[in-house]
Design an enzyme around this catalytic site. Sequence first.
Site, PDB file in Angstrom:
ATOM      1  N   LYS A 172       0.843  -1.198   0.000  1.00 26.90           N
ATOM      2  CA  LYS A 172       0.000   0.000   0.000  1.00 26.90           C
ATOM      3  C   LYS A 172       0.882   1.254   0.000  1.00 26.90           C
ATOM      4  O   LYS A 172       1.595   1.513   0.965  1.00 26.90           O
ATOM      5  CB  LYS A 172      -0.909   0.048   1.229  1.00 26.90           C
TER       6      LYS A 172
ATOM      7  N   GLY B 137       6.386   5.384   8.720  1.00 26.43           N
ATOM      8  CA  GLY B 137       5.382   6.435   8.887  1.00 26.43           C
ATOM      9  C   GLY B 137       5.450   7.009  10.291  1.00 26.43           C
ATOM     10  O   GLY B 137       6.508   7.020  10.916  1.00 26.43           O
TER      11      GLY B 137
ATOM     12  N   GLY C 152       2.118   3.578  13.629  1.00 29.02           N
ATOM     13  CA  GLY C 152       3.040   2.481  13.946  1.00 29.02           C
ATOM     14  C   GLY C 152       2.564   1.682  15.147  1.00 29.02           C
ATOM     15  O   GLY C 152       2.619   0.449  15.160  1.00 29.02           O
TER      16      GLY C 152
ATOM     17  N   GLU D 181       9.556   1.913  11.010  1.00 29.07           N
ATOM     18  CA  GLU D 181      10.474   3.054  10.915  1.00 29.07           C
ATOM     19  C   GLU D 181       9.626   4.293  11.148  1.00 29.07           C
ATOM     20  O   GLU D 181       8.830   4.677  10.285  1.00 29.07           O
ATOM     21  CB  GLU D 181      11.118   3.120   9.528  1.00 29.07           C
TER      22      GLU D 181
ATOM     23  N   CYS E  13      12.275  11.915   7.993  1.00 25.25           N
ATOM     24  CA  CYS E  13      12.360  11.473   9.405  1.00 25.25           C
ATOM     25  C   CYS E  13      13.734  11.759   9.950  1.00 25.25           C
ATOM     26  O   CYS E  13      13.917  11.826  11.163  1.00 25.25           O
ATOM     27  CB  CYS E  13      12.039  10.007   9.619  1.00 25.25           C
TER      28      CYS E  13
ATOM     29  N   GLU F  66       7.923  15.918  17.092  1.00 27.40           N
ATOM     30  CA  GLU F  66       8.270  15.942  15.675  1.00 27.40           C
ATOM     31  C   GLU F  66       7.312  16.879  14.931  1.00 27.40           C
ATOM     32  O   GLU F  66       6.093  16.751  15.040  1.00 27.40           O
ATOM     33  CB  GLU F  66       8.182  14.535  15.078  1.00 27.40           C
TER      34      GLU F  66
HETATM   35  C1  UN1 Z   1      13.148   9.071   5.668  1.00 28.02           C
HETATM   36  O1  UN1 Z   1      13.034  10.280   5.817  1.00 28.02           O
HETATM   37  O2  UN1 Z   1      12.230   8.306   6.041  1.00 28.02           O
HETATM   38  O3  UN1 Z   1      18.992   9.478   5.352  1.00 28.02           O
HETATM   39  C2  UN1 Z   1      14.279   8.384   4.996  1.00 28.02           C
HETATM   40  C3  UN1 Z   1      18.218  10.115   4.641  1.00 28.02           C
HETATM   41  C4  UN1 Z   1      17.610   9.443   3.453  1.00 28.02           C
HETATM   42  C5  UN1 Z   1      16.463   8.571   3.874  1.00 28.02           C
HETATM   43  C6  UN1 Z   1      15.435   9.275   4.701  1.00 28.02           C
HETATM   44  N1  UN1 Z   1      18.631   8.644   2.824  1.00 28.02           N
HETATM   45  O4  UN1 Z   1      17.941  11.283   4.876  1.00 28.02           O
END
Ligand code: UN1
Length: 492
Positions: free
Chosen positions: A174, A227, A232, A249, A283, A382
């Site tokens: 998805k 997400g 999560g 993650e 993230c 966040e």
């Molecule tokens: C994310 O924001 O979920 O390290 C991944 C980084 C990228 C991946 C980010 N290679 O900023």
Amino acid sequence: MVRSYGHYINGEWVPSESGQWFETKSPTTGEVLARFPLGTRGDVQRAIEAAEAAFPAWRRTPPPRRGEILLRAAQIMRERKEELGRLVTREMGKVIAEGKGDVQEAIDFLEYIAGEGRRLLGETTTSELPNKFCMTVRQPMGVVGCITPWNFPMAIPMWKVGAALISGNTIVFKPASLTPLCVATLVEIFEEAGLPPGVWNVVTGNGGTVGMEIVENPRVKAVSFTGGVPAGRTIYQAAAQHLKPVELELGGKNPQIVLPDANLELALEGLLFGAFGTAGQRCTATSRLILHEAIYDQFMEMLVRRTEALVVGDPLDPRTDVGPVVDEAAGRSIMSYIEIGKQEATLITGGERLTGGLYDGGFFIKPTIFVTEHGTRISKEEIFGPVLSVIKVGSYEEAIRVANDVEYGLSSSVYTRDVNLAFRAIEDLETGITYINAPTIGAEVHLPFGGVKNTGNGGREAGTSAIDEFTEIKTVFVDYSNRLQKAQIREE
Ligand code: UN1
């Protein structure tokens, strides 16, 4: 006329039983890019059936042959990189250099993981008995579920799909509802590369329906999700009913620490990229600057000047530094944090939505900096936007204490030229990823990616961990003694 896609089940685009649709739009202009079906639980069940039917043959396909398909897909992506990068930018809104970076990260991972098809390593070891052989082999899990976010609409899908496929699984997938067109385009590339029907199935729609059917259906053997923390947590709890392995993650509140002996120019370049690249929607984005008092005034002066010079605008224009945030809801959420910040902290620059001309086509937010005490909401929660909290500290020890005192633990960065402090920081920082003299973003795909605390549930993806996520270990004992040998049972 925009194209209407279906779900991609058993190698074909098929309509949803719901008869309902949603649109994917450009965050920059609001232009409708494509239509996708709003999936139902029944749609997911059809996809699971297709994935189950495709599993026996895919599982028997030698892993190096599976790898060849991944490599062909990577090759097609290489040839189409410019166009695919533009698609990422059009559908998600990150600036074009980063749109192409997203595609590159997808290619890098496919090339890396294709080679795993010639390894998928187990172990061989000794036995406590004579004429007996002990080893482990890796086996696919079966049908696996992948649920991906919008912020890396090609790279993160490829991390999950590449790893699941090389390991011999078939997939029900998805994509984020804000970026299904990127994933639909990848699906067509895999079809062209020779992926058999039913091996990778895609169902679009809401997380609460499509996502939860993937998580709750016992025929899906494992789930990989990237997400937010609330989703999560829901997924983890629901999967627990089936004792189903879940890889999560989730969020981050990533600090960059700048110590007095740092190369300040370098620290500044890293900070601008980490905090305002992708409009702060990674993230791994730098959302906290933890700044030593000895260089505070000097660094802040440099930082504010450079931040105010960042160009916010059309992400397809190569001169733009910061594009729109992904949609109205994201913009509103970020603005509500900015309002909170104005109450509890000191706004230094930014803090507003831009309007007029091209800005009226999307949600553009001025790169924003607050100075705050540690402990405020903006310093701990966040925000997922172009908002940086600066926290002044008096020592290395205080910097580490502040850095660690959040619920997340994804990425961290330290700028110093003192090798002793650098190594102490590697030991002290409670994050899954630590950078020395580099920003908190930009992890490379052949190393494990993930975090501690509420950033995840202990696993890592990408790198060699990617294979751990998508395989079961089987322990094998081969006894060639031609008699019953009993482990542990001894004649004392
Ligand atoms: C994310 O924001 O979920 O390290 C991944 C980084 C990228 C991946 C980010 N290679 O900023």
